[in-house]
Write a protein that holds these residues in place. Structure first.
Motif, PDB file in Angstrom:
ATOM      1  N   GLY A 121       0.828  -1.204   0.000  1.00  0.00           N
ATOM      2  CA  GLY A 121       0.000   0.000   0.000  1.00  0.00           C
ATOM      3  C   GLY A 121       0.856   1.245   0.000  1.00  0.00           C
ATOM      4  O   GLY A 121       2.094   1.180  -0.097  1.00  0.00           O
ATOM      5  N   GLY A 122       0.219   2.405   0.079  1.00  0.00           N
ATOM      6  CA  GLY A 122       0.930   3.672   0.083  1.00  0.00           C
ATOM      7  C   GLY A 122       1.926   3.757   1.228  1.00  0.00           C
ATOM      8  O   GLY A 122       1.711   3.218   2.306  1.00  0.00           O
ATOM      9  N   THR A 123       3.024   4.456   0.985  1.00  0.00           N
ATOM     10  CA  THR A 123       4.104   4.524   1.959  1.00  0.00           C
ATOM     11  C   THR A 123       4.226   5.915   2.559  1.00  0.00           C
ATOM     12  O   THR A 123       4.230   6.921   1.839  1.00  0.00           O
ATOM     13  N   PHE A 124       4.327   5.975   3.876  1.00  0.00           N
ATOM     14  CA  PHE A 124       4.546   7.238   4.559  1.00  0.00           C
ATOM     15  C   PHE A 124       5.973   7.740   4.352  1.00  0.00           C
ATOM     16  O   PHE A 124       6.262   8.907   4.600  1.00  0.00           O
ATOM     17  N   ALA A 125       6.872   6.855   3.892  1.00  0.00           N
ATOM     18  CA  ALA A 125       8.244   7.279   3.628  1.00  0.00           C
ATOM     19  C   ALA A 125       8.302   8.280   2.484  1.00  0.00           C
ATOM     20  O   ALA A 125       9.273   9.041   2.383  1.00  0.00           O
ATOM     21  N   CYS A 380       6.192   0.798  -7.133  1.00  0.00           N
ATOM     22  CA  CYS A 380       6.310   2.264  -7.124  1.00  0.00           C
ATOM     23  C   CYS A 380       6.237   2.825  -8.541  1.00  0.00           C
ATOM     24  O   CYS A 380       5.660   3.899  -8.766  1.00  0.00           O
ATOM     25  N   LEU A 381       6.834   2.095  -9.490  1.00  0.00           N
ATOM     26  CA  LEU A 381       6.753   2.533 -10.886  1.00  0.00           C
ATOM     27  C   LEU A 381       5.312   2.535 -11.369  1.00  0.00           C
ATOM     28  O   LEU A 381       4.856   3.482 -12.041  1.00  0.00           O
ATOM     29  N   LEU A 382       4.556   1.497 -11.031  1.00  0.00           N
ATOM     30  CA  LEU A 382       3.142   1.426 -11.421  1.00  0.00           C
ATOM     31  C   LEU A 382       2.336   2.511 -10.714  1.00  0.00           C
ATOM     32  O   LEU A 382       1.445   3.128 -11.315  1.00  0.00           O
ATOM     33  N   ALA A 383       2.632   2.747  -9.426  1.00  0.00           N
ATOM     34  CA  ALA A 383       1.919   3.789  -8.686  1.00  0.00           C
ATOM     35  C   ALA A 383       2.159   5.160  -9.311  1.00  0.00           C
ATOM     36  O   ALA A 383       1.243   5.993  -9.405  1.00  0.00           O
ATOM     37  N   GLY A 384       3.416   5.404  -9.737  1.00  0.00           N
ATOM     38  CA  GLY A 384       3.702   6.661 -10.409  1.00  0.00           C
ATOM     39  C   GLY A 384       2.991   6.770 -11.741  1.00  0.00           C
ATOM     40  O   GLY A 384       2.471   7.833 -12.098  1.00  0.00           O
ATOM     41  N   ALA A 385       2.938   5.683 -12.498  1.00  0.00           N
ATOM     42  CA  ALA A 385       2.273   5.715 -13.802  1.00  0.00           C
ATOM     43  C   ALA A 385       0.773   5.927 -13.656  1.00  0.00           C
ATOM     44  O   ALA A 385       0.162   6.673 -14.435  1.00  0.00           O
ATOM     45  N   TRP A 386       0.157   5.290 -12.658  1.00  0.00           N
ATOM     46  CA  TRP A 386      -1.294   5.443 -12.444  1.00  0.00           C
ATOM     47  C   TRP A 386      -1.628   6.790 -11.803  1.00  0.00           C
ATOM     48  O   TRP A 386      -2.748   7.251 -11.920  1.00  0.00           O
ATOM     49  N   GLY A 387      -0.689   7.382 -11.088  1.00  0.00           N
ATOM     50  CA  GLY A 387      -0.930   8.696 -10.503  1.00  0.00           C
ATOM     51  C   GLY A 387      -1.577   8.662  -9.136  1.00  0.00           C
ATOM     52  O   GLY A 387      -2.536   9.400  -8.877  1.00  0.00           O
ATOM     53  N   THR A 388      -1.053   7.826  -8.228  1.00  0.00           N
ATOM     54  CA  THR A 388      -1.561   7.827  -6.856  1.00  0.00           C
ATOM     55  C   THR A 388      -1.002   8.993  -6.041  1.00  0.00           C
ATOM     56  O   THR A 388      -1.517   9.300  -4.975  1.00  0.00           O
ATOM     57  N   GLY A 389       0.086   9.602  -6.544  1.00  0.00           N
ATOM     58  CA  GLY A 389       0.758  10.641  -5.769  1.00  0.00           C
ATOM     59  C   GLY A 389       1.675  10.068  -4.711  1.00  0.00           C
ATOM     60  O   GLY A 389       2.208  10.801  -3.875  1.00  0.00           O
ATOM     61  N   ASN A 390       1.895   8.758  -4.742  1.00  0.00           N
ATOM     62  CA  ASN A 390       2.676   8.073  -3.713  1.00  0.00           C
ATOM     63  C   ASN A 390       3.252   6.798  -4.325  1.00  0.00           C
ATOM     64  O   ASN A 390       2.956   6.460  -5.476  1.00  0.00           O
ATOM     65  N   GLY A 391       4.063   6.085  -3.551  1.00  0.00           N
ATOM     66  CA  GLY A 391       4.580   4.796  -3.991  1.00  0.00           C
ATOM     67  C   GLY A 391       3.877   3.667  -3.268  1.00  0.00           C
ATOM     68  O   GLY A 391       2.761   3.820  -2.764  1.00  0.00           O
ATOM     69  N   THR A 392       4.520   2.511  -3.205  1.00  0.00           N
ATOM     70  CA  THR A 392       3.985   1.376  -2.459  1.00  0.00           C
ATOM     71  C   THR A 392       5.100   0.763  -1.622  1.00  0.00           C
ATOM     72  O   THR A 392       6.275   0.857  -1.962  1.00  0.00           O
ATOM     73  N   THR A 393       4.706   0.132  -0.545  1.00  0.00           N
ATOM     74  CA  THR A 393       5.645  -0.561   0.327  1.00  0.00           C
ATOM     75  C   THR A 393       4.894  -1.634   1.089  1.00  0.00           C
ATOM     76  O   THR A 393       3.659  -1.716   1.024  1.00  0.00           O
ATOM     77  N   SER A 394       5.638  -2.464   1.798  1.00  0.00           N
ATOM     78  CA  SER A 394       5.007  -3.473   2.646  1.00  0.00           C
ATOM     79  C   SER A 394       4.382  -2.796   3.854  1.00  0.00           C
ATOM     80  O   SER A 394       4.985  -1.903   4.453  1.00  0.00           O
TER      81      SER A 394
END
Length: 614
Positions: A121-125, A380-394
């Motif tokens: 899911g989205g990362t606070f980092a 994170c690459l997919l999150a950037g391409a889709w435009g979540t404004g964030n990445g992903t992490t465990s």
């Protein structure tokens, strides 16, 4: 009685130290008992077990609910920097996109990544570098966007204001994700694991949760009565009532309609607590006991504060790459997000070990860690391409939920990934979940963040904490990880070099507590003299070598026998993320050598260095 949950037999001591558990195949029949390690003896379902489909769905929804706070919080935190604080409909679009991408990344991680039951899911980092970038004069929101009466959310001018900011986020996130994929798939993270031990991982994970006490307190403080009730219910169900079975009506092919005793409180403590708290807030809202004035205390506990989102959100909306336009990029933003990537990598490695311990699996081998970090970079690459404004992490929150529910099956996480995909497509349902009252989420945060901090500190069980060296490394790292970011946030003007990009990178690094604490712990643990046993590396290496290779292969190997039964070309043996069998073995995991050694400053290997074969 349902043996899948309540029946457990202990084998004869002469047959081993494991625990024999019977499982229901979903039709009332028991499957063969499976031999388990002692570490997983208290699990309702282990990592390789498959619960009945209805349990997978319900438990998957619970994992979604557990991650909901973080999934929703990240877009809402970024909304102010994106000039969207008065556009709840676009906020719901960002939330739905976050759900959808998190579902994709979760399935990728479970099937092709580290293969542990960890939700993505989205990362606070990435929040700190995002806010740092938005604080630059170039990206500050115009004054008119701060006034709700002057904002026309359908106007092209307003749309361009927020879309150009999220396009910048997309570009820098995609660039930083390439660095993370390089670190993972190249095997560099596996090499670094020689030097990253419990004394580095413990403060890093603990500092993920400890600095968030202010955010959790503010959410819970919206109505402390509701938050306290949520906390009490979670504790009641997960700790006091977890061993009490509840009769549940079931239907089977053989027994038709019948009742079966199920440990509902152990399996669904978070879901039950959130539902009861939400129903109470709904009742208090309908009876107007909670105040209706937006400035009054307790207003955020109402269930109708975000009613416009439900009425305006479409029933179906399919997020797609580039939905906000073509991404842009800036060098300063990339450096800031690389700092977030480094912190996310260290946190994820700690999550892998914590998750493996909670689900009774052997510690992940190097190739699994390499794949896990590489897949997170791809996420994170997919999150950037889709435009979540964030990445992903465990998600550490869901690792904590594993410790509460005692269900470690990765099929549950597969179900949770599918739930995330559906929530991302069904806009109304995603928006409805976003209406959970703030104090309810705050109460859940307090419990989960406490568990995350405890999971981080639990990594010290392998370390000699009677050693003054280790006490200094851990205590100093934790304290600096709290004090330095606090001081920098209050005195950012004193850290000016005259180079804007460098100032931003320094500010982002020093305001990320888990990076400050983790870096200091890494530096001190590898420079202050200490034996492998004292540092906990010896216990880790012994734990990694204690499991049979067939079990490691069964858990961490790629699906369909990739790397062991098929795709076994000699070229793949050079890929650091590829599982492989030994040249003369029969499907056993290939042995990679991990050298744990202390070195002097001349680079010579000291006496007592230990070679551990995994």
């Amino acid at each position: 009685m349902n043996p899948a949950i309540t029946s457990r037999e202990h084998p004869d001591p002469s047959k081993g130290d494991g625990v024999l558990t019977f499982y229901d195949d979903g039709h009332g029949r028991k499957k063969d008992g499976q031999h388990r390690s002692p570490s997983s003896s208290d699990l309702a379902y282990g990592i390789l077990d498959t619960p009945p489909w209805y349990l997978c769905i319900i438990l998957g929804i619970q994992h979604f609910i557990t991650a909901l706070g973080g999934l929703v919080a990240v877009p809402l935190i970024l909304a102010k920097g994106l000039c969207l604080q008065h556009d709840p409909l676009t906020q719901s679009y960002l939330i739905s996109t976050m759900f959808f991408v998190s579902g994709i990344c979760t399935l990728l991680q479970v099937f092709f990544g580290v293969r542990l039951p960890i939700l993505q899911g989205g990362t606070f980092a990435f929040v700190a570098p995002s806010l740092a970038m938005f604080s630059l004069p170039t990206w500050k929101c115009p004054e008119w966007t701060l006034n709700a009466s002057q904002v026309n959310t359908s106007s092209p001018e307003f749309t361009e204001e927020w879309q150009k900011r999220i396009r910048e986020l997309q570009g820098v996130i995609m660039a930083a994700s390439c660095f993370q994929m390089l670190v993972g798939f190249s095997g560099l993270v596996g090499y670094l694991m020689r030097f990253i031990g419990p004394l580095t991982i413990a403060p890093t994970i603990a500092l993920v949760a400890l600095p968030l006490f202010d955010s959790a307190g503010n959410d819970a403080g919206a109505h402390w009565g509701i938050a306290a009730m949520t906390i009490f219910l979670i504790m009641l169900f997960s700790q006091y009532l977890k061993h009490i079975p509840v009769p549940v009506p079931l239907y089977g092919r053989q027994e038709k309609c019948h009742t079966s005793s199920v440990h509902l409180f152990q399996l669904f403590p978070v879901l039950l607590a959130l539902c009861i708290s939400w129903l109470l807030c709904f009742a208090l809202t309908e009876t107007n006991i909670l105040p209706s004035a937006p400035t009054a205390y307790g207003y955020l506990a109402r269930t109708d504060t975000k009613g416009d989102v439900l009425s305006q959100a479409p029933w179906f909306r399919f997020p797609y790459p580039g939905q906000w336009g073509l991404p842009t990029i800036s060098l300063a933003g990339v450096f800031g997000f690389i700092a977030g990537v480094i912190a996310s990598i260290v946190e994820s490695v700690g999550d892998y070990y914590a998750c493996a311990r909670l689900v009774g699996a052997p510690p992940p081998p190097k190739h699994a860690i390499n794949r896990g970090i590489g897949i997170e970079g791809l996420g994170c690459l997919l999150a950037g391409a889709w435009g979540t404004g964030n990445g992903t992490t465990s998600y550490s929150e869901n690792v904590g939920a594993l410790g509460i529910t005692k269900v470690g099956s990765r099929m549950v996480i597969v179900a949770s990934g599918c739930v995330l995909l559906l929530m991302g497509v069904f806009g109304k349902i995603g928006a409805a979940f976003a209406t959970i009252p703030t104090p309810v989420i705050g109460g859940m945060f307090i419990v989960m963040f406490g568990i995350i901090a405890a999971i981080g500190i639990s990594n010290l069980q392998h370390v000699d904490m009677n050693s003054s060296r280790n006490l200094f490394v851990f205590g100093f790292s934790i304290y600096c990880g709290l004090t330095i970011p606090n001081w920098v946030n209050k005195n950012s003007d004193l850290l000016q070099t005259g180079i804007l990009q460098l100032d931003q990178v320094i500010h982002v690094l020093l305001t990320t507590g888990m990076f400050v604490g983790g870096f200091l712990a890494f530096l001190l643990d590898n420079t202050i003299p200490g034996s492998l046993e004292e540092r906990g590396l010896l216990a880790w290496s012994q734990a990694q070598g204690s499991e049979e290779t067939t079990r490691v292969l069964e858990i961490y190997g790629l699906p369909c026998g990739i790397g062991t039964k098929c795709c076994t070309s000699s070229c793949t043996r050079f890929l650091p993320f590829w599982p492989r069998r030994e040249p003369g073995g029969k499907g056993a995991m290939g042995v990679s050598q991990l050298t744990l050694c202390s070195q002097d400053f001349s680079g010579e290997r000291l006496q007592g260095a230990i070679d551990t074969r995994m």
